[in-house]
Structure formats: C-alpha cells, structure tokens
Design a protein around this motif. Structure first.
Motif, PDB file in Angstrom:
ATOM      1  N   LEU A 194      -6.607   0.502  11.343  1.00 21.33           N
ATOM      2  CA  LEU A 194      -6.135  -0.048  10.064  1.00 21.33           C
ATOM      3  C   LEU A 194      -6.903   0.527   8.879  1.00 21.33           C
ATOM      4  O   LEU A 194      -6.381   0.578   7.767  1.00 21.33           O
ATOM      5  CB  LEU A 194      -6.252  -1.568  10.072  1.00 21.33           C
ATOM      6  CG  LEU A 194      -5.306  -2.297  11.046  1.00 21.33           C
ATOM      7  CD1 LEU A 194      -5.580  -3.782  11.048  1.00 21.33           C
ATOM      8  CD2 LEU A 194      -3.855  -2.021  10.651  1.00 21.33           C
ATOM      9  N   MET A 195      -8.141   0.977   9.118  1.00 18.53           N
ATOM     10  CA  MET A 195      -8.903   1.584   8.014  1.00 18.53           C
ATOM     11  C   MET A 195      -8.241   2.854   7.501  1.00 18.53           C
ATOM     12  O   MET A 195      -7.937   2.967   6.305  1.00 18.53           O
ATOM     13  CB  MET A 195     -10.347   1.856   8.458  1.00 18.53           C
ATOM     14  CG  MET A 195     -11.300   0.709   8.175  1.00 18.53           C
ATOM     15  SD  MET A 195     -13.039   1.218   8.251  1.00 18.53           S
ATOM     16  CE  MET A 195     -13.182   1.763   9.936  1.00 18.53           C
ATOM     17  N   PRO A 196      -7.976   3.864   8.343  1.00 18.89           N
ATOM     18  CA  PRO A 196      -7.299   5.061   7.826  1.00 18.89           C
ATOM     19  C   PRO A 196      -5.864   4.800   7.372  1.00 18.89           C
ATOM     20  O   PRO A 196      -5.333   5.549   6.544  1.00 18.89           O
ATOM     21  CB  PRO A 196      -7.337   6.041   8.996  1.00 18.89           C
ATOM     22  CG  PRO A 196      -7.518   5.197  10.196  1.00 18.89           C
ATOM     23  CD  PRO A 196      -8.334   4.023   9.760  1.00 18.89           C
ATOM     24  N   THR A 197      -5.233   3.737   7.890  1.00 19.84           N
ATOM     25  CA  THR A 197      -3.884   3.394   7.428  1.00 19.84           C
ATOM     26  C   THR A 197      -3.918   2.988   5.954  1.00 19.84           C
ATOM     27  O   THR A 197      -3.117   3.472   5.133  1.00 19.84           O
ATOM     28  CB  THR A 197      -3.298   2.253   8.271  1.00 19.84           C
ATOM     29  OG1 THR A 197      -3.302   2.628   9.653  1.00 19.84           O
ATOM     30  CG2 THR A 197      -1.871   1.943   7.836  1.00 19.84           C
ATOM     31  N   PHE A 198      -4.848   2.100   5.626  1.00 20.88           N
ATOM     32  CA  PHE A 198      -4.991   1.709   4.214  1.00 20.88           C
ATOM     33  C   PHE A 198      -5.393   2.908   3.358  1.00 20.88           C
ATOM     34  O   PHE A 198      -4.933   3.060   2.223  1.00 20.88           O
ATOM     35  CB  PHE A 198      -6.031   0.597   4.070  1.00 20.88           C
ATOM     36  CG  PHE A 198      -5.496  -0.776   4.323  1.00 20.88           C
ATOM     37  CD1 PHE A 198      -4.666  -1.395   3.404  1.00 20.88           C
ATOM     38  CD2 PHE A 198      -5.805  -1.461   5.492  1.00 20.88           C
ATOM     39  CE1 PHE A 198      -4.165  -2.673   3.633  1.00 20.88           C
ATOM     40  CE2 PHE A 198      -5.314  -2.733   5.730  1.00 20.88           C
ATOM     41  CZ  PHE A 198      -4.489  -3.348   4.798  1.00 20.88           C
ATOM     42  N   PHE A 199      -6.245   3.791   3.918  1.00 25.43           N
ATOM     43  CA  PHE A 199      -6.679   4.955   3.139  1.00 25.43           C
ATOM     44  C   PHE A 199      -5.518   5.909   2.897  1.00 25.43           C
ATOM     45  O   PHE A 199      -5.378   6.470   1.802  1.00 25.43           O
ATOM     46  CB  PHE A 199      -7.817   5.676   3.878  1.00 25.43           C
ATOM     47  CG  PHE A 199      -8.391   6.819   3.101  1.00 25.43           C
ATOM     48  CD1 PHE A 199      -9.317   6.596   2.100  1.00 25.43           C
ATOM     49  CD2 PHE A 199      -7.985   8.125   3.354  1.00 25.43           C
ATOM     50  CE1 PHE A 199      -9.840   7.645   1.362  1.00 25.43           C
ATOM     51  CE2 PHE A 199      -8.505   9.177   2.629  1.00 25.43           C
ATOM     52  CZ  PHE A 199      -9.434   8.941   1.623  1.00 25.43           C
ATOM     53  N   LEU A 200      -4.669   6.123   3.927  1.00 28.72           N
ATOM     54  CA  LEU A 200      -3.492   6.971   3.749  1.00 28.72           C
ATOM     55  C   LEU A 200      -2.567   6.389   2.688  1.00 28.72           C
ATOM     56  O   LEU A 200      -2.042   7.119   1.831  1.00 28.72           O
ATOM     57  CB  LEU A 200      -2.757   7.119   5.080  1.00 28.72           C
ATOM     58  CG  LEU A 200      -1.412   7.861   5.035  1.00 28.72           C
ATOM     59  CD1 LEU A 200      -1.613   9.296   4.571  1.00 28.72           C
ATOM     60  CD2 LEU A 200      -0.730   7.823   6.396  1.00 28.72           C
ATOM     61  N   HIS A 201      -2.363   5.074   2.716  1.00 30.22           N
ATOM     62  CA  HIS A 201      -1.518   4.410   1.717  1.00 30.22           C
ATOM     63  C   HIS A 201      -2.103   4.600   0.308  1.00 30.22           C
ATOM     64  O   HIS A 201      -1.382   4.927  -0.643  1.00 30.22           O
ATOM     65  CB  HIS A 201      -1.398   2.926   2.055  1.00 30.22           C
ATOM     66  CG  HIS A 201      -0.324   2.243   1.275  1.00 30.22           C
ATOM     67  ND1 HIS A 201      -0.160   0.872   1.271  1.00 30.22           N
ATOM     68  CD2 HIS A 201       0.652   2.730   0.454  1.00 30.22           C
ATOM     69  CE1 HIS A 201       0.858   0.555   0.500  1.00 30.22           C
ATOM     70  NE2 HIS A 201       1.371   1.666  -0.009  1.00 30.22           N
ATOM     71  N   PHE A 202      -3.411   4.413   0.229  1.00 30.40           N
ATOM     72  CA  PHE A 202      -4.071   4.610  -1.074  1.00 30.40           C
ATOM     73  C   PHE A 202      -3.907   6.049  -1.565  1.00 30.40           C
ATOM     74  O   PHE A 202      -3.589   6.295  -2.730  1.00 30.40           O
ATOM     75  CB  PHE A 202      -5.550   4.261  -0.963  1.00 30.40           C
ATOM     76  CG  PHE A 202      -6.391   4.872  -2.047  1.00 30.40           C
ATOM     77  CD1 PHE A 202      -6.345   4.384  -3.342  1.00 30.40           C
ATOM     78  CD2 PHE A 202      -7.205   5.974  -1.778  1.00 30.40           C
ATOM     79  CE1 PHE A 202      -7.098   4.966  -4.354  1.00 30.40           C
ATOM     80  CE2 PHE A 202      -7.956   6.551  -2.780  1.00 30.40           C
ATOM     81  CZ  PHE A 202      -7.904   6.044  -4.067  1.00 30.40           C
ATOM     82  N   ALA A 203      -4.115   7.038  -0.670  1.00 31.37           N
ATOM     83  CA  ALA A 203      -4.018   8.441  -1.067  1.00 31.37           C
ATOM     84  C   ALA A 203      -2.619   8.774  -1.568  1.00 31.37           C
ATOM     85  O   ALA A 203      -2.449   9.479  -2.573  1.00 31.37           O
ATOM     86  CB  ALA A 203      -4.400   9.343   0.109  1.00 31.37           C
ATOM     87  N   LEU A 204      -1.591   8.273  -0.911  1.00 32.12           N
ATOM     88  CA  LEU A 204      -0.219   8.531  -1.338  1.00 32.12           C
ATOM     89  C   LEU A 204       0.037   7.965  -2.734  1.00 32.12           C
ATOM     90  O   LEU A 204       0.626   8.628  -3.596  1.00 32.12           O
ATOM     91  CB  LEU A 204       0.764   7.914  -0.338  1.00 32.12           C
ATOM     92  CG  LEU A 204       0.910   8.640   1.001  1.00 32.12           C
ATOM     93  CD1 LEU A 204       1.704   7.782   1.982  1.00 32.12           C
ATOM     94  CD2 LEU A 204       1.592   9.988   0.820  1.00 32.12           C
TER      95      LEU A 204
END
Length: 635
Positions: free
Chosen positions: A72-82
C-alpha cells in the motif's frame, strides 16, 4: 542492547513523524488531491514502522499484518506521482487515464495484502540483540515483487514529469529523486535478511529522515512556512551534532582530568540527557526571549501581527502626504502619543519626530528628540523607521513608474492629435479654394476682405501642417544675409525701422526653407507688436560664436509677461497674438530642435524683447548621423 534501543527509538520517531506529517498534509491539502495521496503514503509508512515495533514487543499477529501491508505504500506513492506530475500545461491524457484507473490498483494492492496474510508470507528471525525482525518467506515473493514493481512505476512517472515540467515543479521532482535514492539506500537493509544476509540494518536508524525529506522535497517550492520549518529543523540537527561531539570529547577526557563519576556514565546516557536539556531549552526559549525583551525594552510590544498591520496600512498610501499621514497615525496609535514624521526636511520643530531622508545609499530614518524616551519606545521607533524607509523607496519607484506611464500616454495622445490636425488641415484646403474662386464676382471691397481672411485661414492651415506633420530637412550650405534679404522682401516693414548688424560671409549648413520659416515667424511676430508704434524698431544681428551661429531678433515692443516661463512661451497657443495662429513660436522651436539648435527669449540685452537663436554651423556633425546633402526626417 544499545543497538536494539537505538533501532527501536528510530522506528518510534519515524512512526510518530509519519502520523504528524499525514495530519499536517491533510490540513494543508484542502482540495489538493496529490497531497492527500502523499498523506496516505505517510500513514502507511507510520503503520509499517509500527509493525516492527509490534514484533519487538511480541505482538506477532499485529506486526505481521502491518508489515505485509507493505504494497500500500508504493500504491499511495504511485497515486501521488500521477497527480503531482499531471498538472497544468504538462497534463497528458494517458496519465489522466491511468489516474482514473487507480481504484483498480488499490483493489489489487489490497488483494495482494490479503493473499500475503492468508498464506503467511512472512516470518521472524532473531537479528537485533535476539529480538525478532521481519523477513519474507517463499510465499512472500509475490508481495515483495509487486511492491518493487509499483515503486518502479511511481519513479518512472516522476521521470516523465521531470522531462515535461519546468521551474519549481521541475526542481521539486529533482529533489524527490534525490530523496528516493536516499530511501532506496535505507530500504535495502530491510530486505537483506529475507535473502539470508543476517546483517544488522544500520541504515534503518536513519528512517525518520526519509519521510521528512520526501515531504520537504515536494512542498518546499509551494509553501514558504515549510522552508521556515526546515531552517529550524536544520538548526536543531546541527545543535544535536554539536552536543554529540561535546559529549564524546567529555567521555574521552573525563577520566584523565579527574572526573571519575562522569567517566563511568555511558556515553549514550550523557547524549540522551543533553538532548533532553536542549529540548527543554528550545521549548522555553520563546517565553524567555519575550521576558528578556520586556525587561530590557519595557513598553515595546512588537510582534509579527503588528508588523504585518503596519506593512498593510503603509502599502495603501499612494502619495507622499498620504504616506506621512498614515505613518503618524500608526505611531500615535501604537505609542499613545503624537509622533511627527518629517520627509526630506533639514529644519525640525520640537517634539518626538522620525526624520526620513534619502542619500546616495537610499532612504533611511532616524528618531529625533528621543533622548528622554524609554528604550522600548526607542526600539519601536527604530523598527518603524526602518519599515517606513522601505515604503518610501517603494512609493518612489511606484510614482516614477506612474509618471513614465503618464508621459507615454501624453505622447501617444499628441501623436494622435497631430495626425488628426494634419488630416483636418488638408480637408480645409478644398473649401477655402472654393470660397476663393466664388469671391471673384463680389464687389472689390468685399473681395479684398474675403481674400484677407482666406489668407489668414491658409496661414493657419499651413502652421497646423508644419506643427503636426513630419519635418523633412534637406541640408545644404546657406548664406545668411541673402536669405534674410529674401525674408524681408516678403514682409510689410512700412513705418518700422529695420536694422541689420551682420558679419560678412556668415554661412552655415541648414535647410534653407525651414530656416526661412524661423526668420519669417520671428520677424513677423515682432512686426505685429511694433507696427502700430510711432518709434517701432527691429534689429537683426548675427555673428559666429565658437562653432555656432548666433542670431538675435530685437524689438522695442511691449515686454512679455514675466510670469510666462521659457518653456511655456514656446508651447502652442500659449502666447497668441491677435490675428495669429498661436503656433508660430512652437513651430520655431520645433525647427530649431530638428537642427540641434536652441532658441530662447532674453530681456537683458538692452531691448524689451529679444529672441536668440543658436544654430550649429554643421548640425550633422552634432547629431553624428548625417552628411551634407542628405535628407533627415524629424518626427
């Protein structure tokens, strides 16, 4: 045991920082969905760290669940980056489409987490002083691979954003890359035990820095208070390092210098005690500072709110008088007594004052008659004076810009007016010609009167064309005496004594037609005032003076109004004689300026009225743009 305590302390700090950062980001995010996604990343980082703490304290089930929620950590980070990258002019439709499908990515991440918990994808090993540490087993390969894949995708989106954006956004993305490299270094030690490398995860001791640096890299170019916080945090870190160095030196030399009791205390305890003292000092510092200021400067109440109010009120002043009045009101309201502000005046009266002046270094302010006031009031005057001097400089620049804009608009208006005058003058010529032709069948007296008025109208039209149109100068050698003779032959000089005092061979480079206009206008203007006098006299004198030809037209007519300045005299329609157009002197000055010459009125040469013309013998050398025989257009 010391490493175990240090590791636990680091994880605790990271977990607490994650929660605080998430709360702060959610409070600041408002409608910014990218910061909300970053807040989610901070929360998951805090929960991940809390999972390690749960294992440390034998909470096996809770610790495993929190640590296996790793994807879930990289999922939130991917969402933030987009969301962070796909903004403004650099917005890309395909990135928008990926962001729109993020719910499916979250669903997949939750499915991986549930699968990992179901199959028991993790276990523990005794790594840190015999205390349990999390490792992935064979079933955890899916969890780990998926987590790494999402991290690669998130940083790939940042690479695209770095290529597309510019300015602060590009710098923010670059800062995030640096932080990502730091985070990769810290995370590497976490997975080593999962691959059978039983090494103490030293880099994880620095985990608190990763989250703070990541958030700082994102928002430092958007929020000014973040940079203030970073400044204070850096100062605190520097003080901690200084304390650490001092304690290390004391621990090494306390034994040899006889401080045996201090030598037996563990270094980490001394460091911890010192940090506690430093923390207490930082907490009480604002109150101690305010107390000391009240003690040293009694009566001085200055804070950010007061300074902001002063700044806002002074910014509203649009003139020097308004600025001075506003400043006096603010000081009187704050100090509860009148204080005068004196702008650029050497002589001052009695009473408390703030003198504001400008020198070569800029504006500055200083209190006057302030020997008997309290230190607090003196401090207030110094601070207010500094702010007021800054506002004086700002107002000066603002007024200069406004004046430049006004002159630009005036010049534009004159250009438009000149074009309109030229068009009207051309259009008036046609009806005047028709009236002239129609007057031939009139009686002689009527025809003479009509012709005189038509001549006057034609002269007015000609003056308007000369004044409003473009001057085209054709330079050639001009002998002054023959030119002056041709001018006098066209004028009615009856009953007027004409005297010429010319040196022989006077010659200059000029446009003969335009120079003739100058002489006609000046002499005709003089004739209009002396023709009706019994002793009317006009004298024209000319001579060389250095590299100029000086020509003076004297007359003994009535003196000019002393209240009319030199500049006003040559403006159009200011000095209008009866029957004239009011443009004669204005045309003369325009022609003189075009020849790089000068004209002025004088009354100190023994005549009531004298007009002095100064022309360079070769105006093309003066302008450094022409050669003899060339044509020059003067707008």
């Amino acid at each position: 045991m010391a490493l175990s305590i240090a590791f636990e302390l680091s994880i605790w700090v990271t977990s607490v920082c994650g929660v605080l950062v998430a709360v702060w980001l959610l409070w600041r995010a408002r409608q910014q969905s990218d910061l909300r996604a970053l807040a989610g990343f901070a929360v998951m980082m805090a929960l991940w760290c809390f999972g390690h703490l749960a294992l440390f304290h034998n909470q096996q089930v809770l610790g495993m669940v929190l640590l296996l929620a790793n994807p879930l950590m990289p999922t939130f980070f991917l969402h933030f980056a987009l969301l962070f990258v796909n903004q403004g002019a650099a917005k890309r439709p395909w990135l928008t489409a990926i962001a729109a499908h993020m719910p499916w990515v979250y669903a997949t991440s939750f499915a991986i987490v549930i699968y990992s918990i179901w199959v028991g994808a993790g276990e523990t090993v005794a790594l840190i002083d015999g205390r349990p540490f999390f490792v992935f087993n064979t079933q955890g390969a899916v969890n780990l691979a998926y987590t790494v894949l999402l991290g690669i995708l998130g940083h790939g989106v940042l690479i695209l954003g770095w290529q597309q954006h510019a300015g602060n956004k590009k710098r923010s993305i670059l800062a995030m890359f640096g932080v990502a490299a730091w985070g990769l270094l810290l995370a590497t030690s976490f997975v080593f035990p999962s691959f059978g490398i039983n090494v103490f995860p030293y880099p994880m001791l620095l985990l608190p820095s990763y989250l703070l640096l990541l958030v700082y890299g994102v928002v430092r170019y958007q929020m000014l208070e973040v940079n203030h916080f970073a400044n204070r945090a850096l100062l605190a870190l520097a003080m901690m390092l200084v304390v650490l160095c001092v304690i290390a030196v004391l621990g090494a030399f306390s034994g040899p210098i006889g401080l045996q009791a201090l030598a037996t205390v563990p270094i980490w305890q001394l460091w911890l005690y010192s940090l506690i003292v430093l923390l207490i000092a930082a907490v009480v510092y604002p109150w101690v500072r305010r107390f000391s200021e009240r003690l040293v400067f009694p009566g001085a109440v200055l804070n950010e709110q007061i300074l902001e109010n002063w700044n806002r009120e002074l910014n509203q002043a649009e003139s020097w008088q308004a600025l001075e009045t506003q400043g006096e009101q603010l000081l009187a309201q704050h100090l509860r007594q009148p204080v005068a502000i004196v702008l650029n005046q050497n002589e001052t009266s009695e009473g408390l004052q703030v003198a504001v002046e400008k020198d070569a270094n800029g504006w500055f302010a200083q209190p006057l008659h302030s020997k008997d006031i309290s230190p607090g009031m003196r401090l207030t005057l110094d601070v207010f004076g500094s702010l007021f001097a800054t506002k004086c400089a700002a107002l000066e620049r603002s007024l200069a810009l406004a004046e430049a804009e006004r002159k630009r608009l005036d010049e534009q208006h004159l250009v438009e007016l000149g074009s309109l005058s030229a068009a009207m003058a051309h259009e008036l010529r046609n009806p005047l010609n028709i009236i002239s032709m129609a007057s031939y069948n009139s009686p002689a007296d009527t025809r003479r009167h009509i012709q005189e008025q038509l001549a006057r109208a034609d002269r007015l039209v000609s003056d308007m064309l000369v004044y409003s149109g473009k001057l085209t100068l054709h330079y050639q050698p001009v002998a002054l005496k023959p030119l002056l003779g041709s001018v006098l032959s066209t004028l009615n000089t009856d009953n007027v004594l004409m005297t010429l005092q010319l040196e022989e061979g006077l010659e200059l480079s000029a446009d003969p037609h335009r120079l003739q206009q100058v002489l006609i206008n000046l002499i005709d203007n003089a004739l209009a005032f002396v023709r009706n006098q019994s002793d009317g006299s006009i004298c024209v004198e000319a001579h060389y003076e250095d590299s100029e030809l000086v020509c003076r037209i004297h007359n003994n007519g009535p003196a000019l109004d002393p209240n009319v300045s030199q500049d006003e005299l040559f403006r159009p329609f200011v000095s209008k004689r009866q029957g004239g157009s009011g443009l004669g002197l204005a045309i003369v000055r325009r022609i003189m300026d075009a020849h790089h010459g000068q004209i002025r009125h004088r009354d100190d040469l023994g005549w009531p009225v004298t007009f002095e013309c100064r022309l360079p013998l070769d105006p093309q050398k003066t302008s450094n743009t022409q050669t003899v025989g060339e044509t020059q257009d003067v707008g």
